[in-house]
Motif scaffolding. Structure first.
Motif, PDB file in Angstrom:
ATOM      1  N   UNK A 139       0.695  -1.297  -0.158  1.00  0.00           N
ATOM      2  CA  UNK A 139      -0.028  -0.056  -0.048  1.00  0.00           C
ATOM      3  C   UNK A 139       0.774   1.258  -0.082  1.00  0.00           C
ATOM      4  N   UNK A 140       1.988   1.165   0.669  1.00  0.00           N
ATOM      5  CA  UNK A 140       2.834   2.678   0.704  1.00  0.00           C
ATOM      6  C   UNK A 140       3.912   2.414  -0.115  1.00  0.00           C
ATOM      7  N   UNK A 141       4.082   1.280  -0.904  1.00  0.00           N
ATOM      8  CA  UNK A 141       5.281   1.437  -2.137  1.00  0.00           C
ATOM      9  C   UNK A 141       5.049   1.933  -3.356  1.00  0.00           C
ATOM     10  N   UNK A 142       6.018   2.307  -4.077  1.00  0.00           N
ATOM     11  CA  UNK A 142       5.992   3.114  -5.253  1.00  0.00           C
ATOM     12  C   UNK A 142       6.168   1.773  -6.330  1.00  0.00           C
ATOM     13  N   UNK A 143       5.553   2.061  -7.347  1.00  0.00           N
ATOM     14  CA  UNK A 143       5.810   1.408  -8.491  1.00  0.00           C
ATOM     15  C   UNK A 143       6.332   2.274  -9.768  1.00  0.00           C
ATOM     16  N   UNK A 144       7.445   2.218 -10.315  1.00  0.00           N
ATOM     17  CA  UNK A 144       8.242   3.053 -11.184  1.00  0.00           C
ATOM     18  C   UNK A 144       7.647   3.271 -12.413  1.00  0.00           C
ATOM     19  N   UNK A 145       6.823   2.147 -13.081  1.00  0.00           N
ATOM     20  CA  UNK A 145       6.562   2.251 -14.428  1.00  0.00           C
ATOM     21  C   UNK A 145       4.953   2.412 -14.590  1.00  0.00           C
ATOM     22  N   UNK A 146       4.536   3.416 -14.060  1.00  0.00           N
ATOM     23  CA  UNK A 146       3.044   4.053 -14.217  1.00  0.00           C
ATOM     24  C   UNK A 146       3.346   5.324 -14.539  1.00  0.00           C
ATOM     25  N   UNK A 147       2.652   5.850 -15.648  1.00  0.00           N
ATOM     26  CA  UNK A 147       2.723   7.252 -16.077  1.00  0.00           C
ATOM     27  C   UNK A 147       1.055   7.664 -16.331  1.00  0.00           C
ATOM     28  N   UNK A 148       0.714   9.071 -16.134  1.00  0.00           N
ATOM     29  CA  UNK A 148      -0.567   9.460 -16.180  1.00  0.00           C
ATOM     30  C   UNK A 148      -0.471  10.769 -16.573  1.00  0.00           C
ATOM     31  N   UNK A 149      -1.458  11.352 -17.338  1.00  0.00           N
ATOM     32  CA  UNK A 149      -1.509  12.845 -17.708  1.00  0.00           C
ATOM     33  C   UNK A 149      -1.735  13.619 -16.510  1.00  0.00           C
ATOM     34  N   UNK A 150      -1.165  15.023 -16.629  1.00  0.00           N
ATOM     35  CA  UNK A 150      -1.415  16.212 -15.696  1.00  0.00           C
ATOM     36  C   UNK A 150      -2.471  16.836 -16.484  1.00  0.00           C
ATOM     37  N   UNK A 151      -3.676  16.786 -16.046  1.00  0.00           N
ATOM     38  CA  UNK A 151      -4.750  17.322 -16.747  1.00  0.00           C
ATOM     39  C   UNK A 151      -4.901  18.889 -16.309  1.00  0.00           C
ATOM     40  N   UNK A 152      -4.350  19.255 -15.183  1.00  0.00           N
ATOM     41  CA  UNK A 152      -4.333  20.636 -14.726  1.00  0.00           C
ATOM     42  C   UNK A 152      -3.984  21.648 -15.930  1.00  0.00           C
ATOM     43  N   UNK A 153      -2.238  20.805 -16.307  1.00  0.00           N
ATOM     44  CA  UNK A 153      -1.709  22.082 -17.090  1.00  0.00           C
ATOM     45  C   UNK A 153      -1.822  21.624 -18.673  1.00  0.00           C
ATOM     46  N   UNK A 154      -2.365  20.407 -18.926  1.00  0.00           N
ATOM     47  CA  UNK A 154      -2.452  19.787 -20.123  1.00  0.00           C
ATOM     48  C   UNK A 154      -1.248  19.195 -20.648  1.00  0.00           C
TER      49      UNK A 154
END
Length: 818
Positions: A454-469
């Motif tokens: 639950x508190x660990x990161x996973x390096x191979x995720x990518x998402x869009x920053x909708x606030x800046x486009x």
């Protein structure tokens, strides 16, 4: 997929008969080349009932060509050539294929193009081998019989079309089928069995006996049960309910559909979506969850040619569903569940990002060890001469992503060949709620598959920053999932027809606080499920789209597992005895320790413990089983139940599965003795499978001659003479009284008072396979007796009426086999 290359381990386990049939396939190719030297061969493996070889040839081979092909095969067998194994380097194999020497009788001007492709898919570490028989040399890992003369009796059976490697994007080849046995006696017995199987075909008998039907207006794969067939369903349900009641099961009922959220939780979406009917969208409802902002393309949304309301396609993997401006959820798996290294996963993520903003809008992506999920919206590629916008096709985009990443992965890992399987396209993403569901699934996928905590990161995720486009990698400070964009009103709610009962049963477990005293909890239901089988795969009752399943889920502790699993197996044995199933086999599928956390849930101690318990139960019970590695379900070991009917045809009727993972996904808990909350194990079991498949099996098993307890029409009363014959009135009255008495005892009895001669009445009853015929004449009336006739056994003579009724009732109650 059916055309996947066998591993060396699988080849080593080939039976003597499989080796013989594999060799027969090479002899078939040799014979065809003698007649058609230009033929290009792909693969020629043994299969369940014989062998085949795929080939490309301008001339269309037909059954009329079989006699001359078989004559050439006989010459090759008579020549008694040795099957010689030749080990070569990859360079040597490629050189021979380039010269057209593989799958051929000699070098040819045209290269052996399919062999070149197959070589590219052989792992770098694997030894490449060829096999020679006479002049024929083929790329082959074996094994074979010693000599062509060891091939006993054979026969070519039919020809079909098949795409190379089962992919419709590849060339369509001719597939020549045949079968082979050690001797002519076995071959003759096989074809005798096939002839008997035609007579027993459940589709033929189902129509003749008025059991079930299909109707175009209702839809393919959706059986309609006529009254006589409904009797079979009700008798099987009665048997199951009585057996399960005695075993401590509790019956439940669940609806035929559910919200998409539940199937996302269980993991059936997106992995099982190809077998589910398209969702129903209820625009006026909402699941109440926060949405993702609507997709914004950098190309004007007012561009002519855009479709404002893209409808859902019927299936994935069909290019015709592509629509302008549609958003797709796509999954690509690695070939043979290959595990990508961290560096290779970075390559894949970079490949997806590379084309973002050029050829498509990328909303989210996650690269898992053996698959990748992403959300994209293809962009405009160009404008054609008519002024219409042409969008980047999914095929073009997938080719770009897969070819670029595969090349880099092979370079990094020192491998060669194909990296990816065929991609799977989900139906259109429609509305903000749907986009949010897919988005959340992607960013939570590593946790859902237990790759990170639950508190660990996973390096191979990518998402869009909708606030800046713009686009970025978004992970919060705790290393959790990407930060979700601002809330937005969601669209319609999505409902799916139920494809499986287990998620509903998990909800029933969670509906009430549970204690260790409640376990084991056995929830049973004859639940109706709906699965989208491709139209070409539908087959009578054996492959349908609507089915009623003898389902149950047992929630239990680890300590209770062995006793419960043994009880399930005992239930199978009881049913086998009732239905006269003498030959059966349990396929016990286990995990691969090297694939824990990837293909299998990462609970190594629990895997070993439960596999040992299952193995011990099977051994102590004396049950006939085989152990199959690396074929368990993701969440635990399973048993596939294979049975053979009386003429030797094999059927898979049911599966038992042990589930470690899904109860945890649903947060199922019980309060244990130490006052702590623990997650139960779950056994999925369905001993009688589905009504449809099991009844199809029984029709063929009994050839429609059902035992008395199961027979749709158990008794037909046949008075000699008819109502219009005045001297027969007393006999008719006697027949009516007997008929009423039988019906009063719950016997499915009918009365034939027609004026037909008694021979005709008997013939009509025999035609419908009525189990028992009670013939009544004046002598029977005067003696208080009835003359008994059993279908298939003939006249058993006259017996006292009371004795006959008592015997009938006892046979029904005891469910006697005859």
């Amino acid at each position: 997929m059916a055309d996947e290359r066998k591993t060396l381990e699988q080849r080593a386990q080939m039976t003597d008969l499989e080796r013989l049939r594999h060799s027969a396939a090479h002899v078939l190719a040799t014979a065809i080349l003698k007649l058609f030297p230009e033929a290009q061969f792909a693969a020629g493996p043994p299969v369940d009932n014989g062998f085949y070889y795929d080939l490309e040839l301008p001339y269309r081979i037909s059954p009329e060509d079989f006699p001359r092909i078989e004559e050439e095969m006989k010459r090759e067998i008579k020549a008694n050539h040795t099957f010689e194994r030749i080990e070569v380097t990859r360079t040597e194999a490629l050189e021979m294929a380039t010269k057209g020497r593989l799958g051929a009788l000699g070098e040819r001007p045209e290269p052996s193009k399919f062999k070149l492709d197959i070589i590219s898919g052989i792992p770098e570490h694997e030894q490449i081998s060829l096999y020679r028989n006479g002049e024929f040399i083929d790329l082959c890992a074996g094994p074979h019989v010693m000599r062509t003369g060891n091939i006993g009796a054979f026969k070519l059976t039919h020809v079909a079309s098949a795409y190379y490697k089962g992919d419709e994007k590849n060339p369509q080849l001719q597939r020549i089928y045949g079968t082979a046995f050690k001797n002519k006696t076995q071959l003759d017995e096989y074809f005798t069995m096939l002839e008997e199987a035609k007579k027993r075909d459940h589709r033929k008998l189902g129509k003749e006996l008025e059991l079930f039907c299909f109707d175009d207006d209702v839809g393919p794969g959706l059986p309609l049960w006529l009254p006589r067939g409904t009797v079979l369903i009700e008798e099987l349900e009665k048997l199951a309910k009585e057996t399960e009641f005695t075993a401590g099961y509790e019956r439940v009922r669940t609806p035929h559909l559910a919200r998409e959220n539940m199937y996302l939780t269980s993991g059936h979406l997106p992995y099982y979506v190809e077998s589910m009917f398209p969702p129903m969208i209820l625009e006026g409802e909402s699941s109440g969850r926060v949405g993702v902002p609507p997709a914004v393309s950098r190309v004007s949304r007012d561009t002519p040619g855009r479709e404002q309301d893209a409808h859902y396609s019927k299936r994935r993997r069909l290019p015709h569903f592509e629509k302008p401006w549609a958003i797709y959820f796509i999954t690509i798996g690695t070939r043979n569940r290959r595990v990508l290294s961290p560096a290779s996963r970075t390559v894949v993520l970079n490949a997806l990002r590379h084309f973002h903003g050029q050829r498509y809008e990328l909303f989210a992506a996650v690269v898992m060890p053996d698959h990748v999920h992403f959300l994209i919206q293809p962009w405009i590629k160009e404008t054609n001469e008519q002024g219409d916008n042409v969008f980047w096709s999914l095929g073009e985009l997938m080719h770009s992503i897969k070819s670029y990443s595969a090349k880099e992965i092979n370079k990094i890992e020192g491998t060669s060949g194909e990296v990816w399987e065929q991609e799977r396209y989900d139906r259109y993403v429609r509305g903000d709620a749907d986009l949010e569901e897919k988005f959340l699934y992607i960013v939570n996928n590593p946790r859902g598959e237990s790759l990170v905590g639950p508190d660990e990161s996973y390096p191979w995720i990518w998402t869009a920053d909708f606030s800046s486009g713009e686009s970025r990698e978004t992970r919060d400070s705790a290393g959790g999932t990407p930060t979700l964009p601002e809330a937005h009103a969601s669209g319609g709610d999505r409902y799916y027809l139920k494809a499986m009962n287990c998620p509903h049963h998990h909800k029933l477990f969670a509906a009430v606080p549970r204690s260790y005293r409640d376990l084991p909890l056995r929830l049973a239901e004859y639940g109706t499920c709906y699965r989208y089988e491709q139209s070409g795969e539908l087959f009578g009752l054996m492959r349908v789209r609507s089915m009623q399943m003898n389902d149950a889920h047992i929630y239990l502790t680890e300590e209770q597992f062995e006793a419960e699993f043994n009880a399930v197996n005992e239930m199978y044995l009881k049913y086998f005895k009732i239905f006269g199933i003498d030959k059966y086999l349990m396929r016990f599928s286990t995990h691969d320790p090297e694939k824990l956390g990837k293909k299998f849930v990462d609970e190594p101690a629990l895997w070993l413990k439960t596999e040992d318990m299952v193995r011990g139960v099977l051994q102590r019970s004396g049950i006939n089983y085989v152990e199959v590695p690396n074929e368990a379900a993701f969440y635990g070991p399973k048993i596939d139940v294979q049975v053979w009917n009386v003429i030797g045809r094999e059927f898979t009727i049911a599966t038992n599965q042990v589930d470690f993972a899904v109860p945890k996904k649903f947060n199922l808990t019980y309060r244990d003795r130490d006052n702590s909350d623990k997650t139960p194990l779950c056994i999925h079991r369905a001993p009688l499978g589905t009504h449809e498949r099991f009844i199809g099996f029984l029709i063929e098993h009994y050839a429609g001659n059902f035992p008395l307890w199961l027979s749709p029409e158990q008794v037909r009363v046949l008075p000699i003479g008819g109502e219009d014959e005045s001297d027969a009135n007393d006999v008719i009255d006697y027949a009516r009284a007997l008929h009423a008495e039988l019906r009063g005892h719950g016997v499915r009895a009918t009365l034939d008072t027609s004026s037909d001669p008694i021979k005709a009445k008997i013939a009509h009853a025999e035609e419908k396979k009525v189990h028992t015929m009670l013939v009544l004449g004046r002598r029977d009336l005067e003696a208080g007796a009835v003359s008994v006739r059993i279908h298939g056994r003939g006249n058993l003579g006259a017996r006292p009426r009371a004795e006959v009724i008592a015997d009938l009732l006892a046979a029904i109650k005891e469910r006697r086999a005859h």
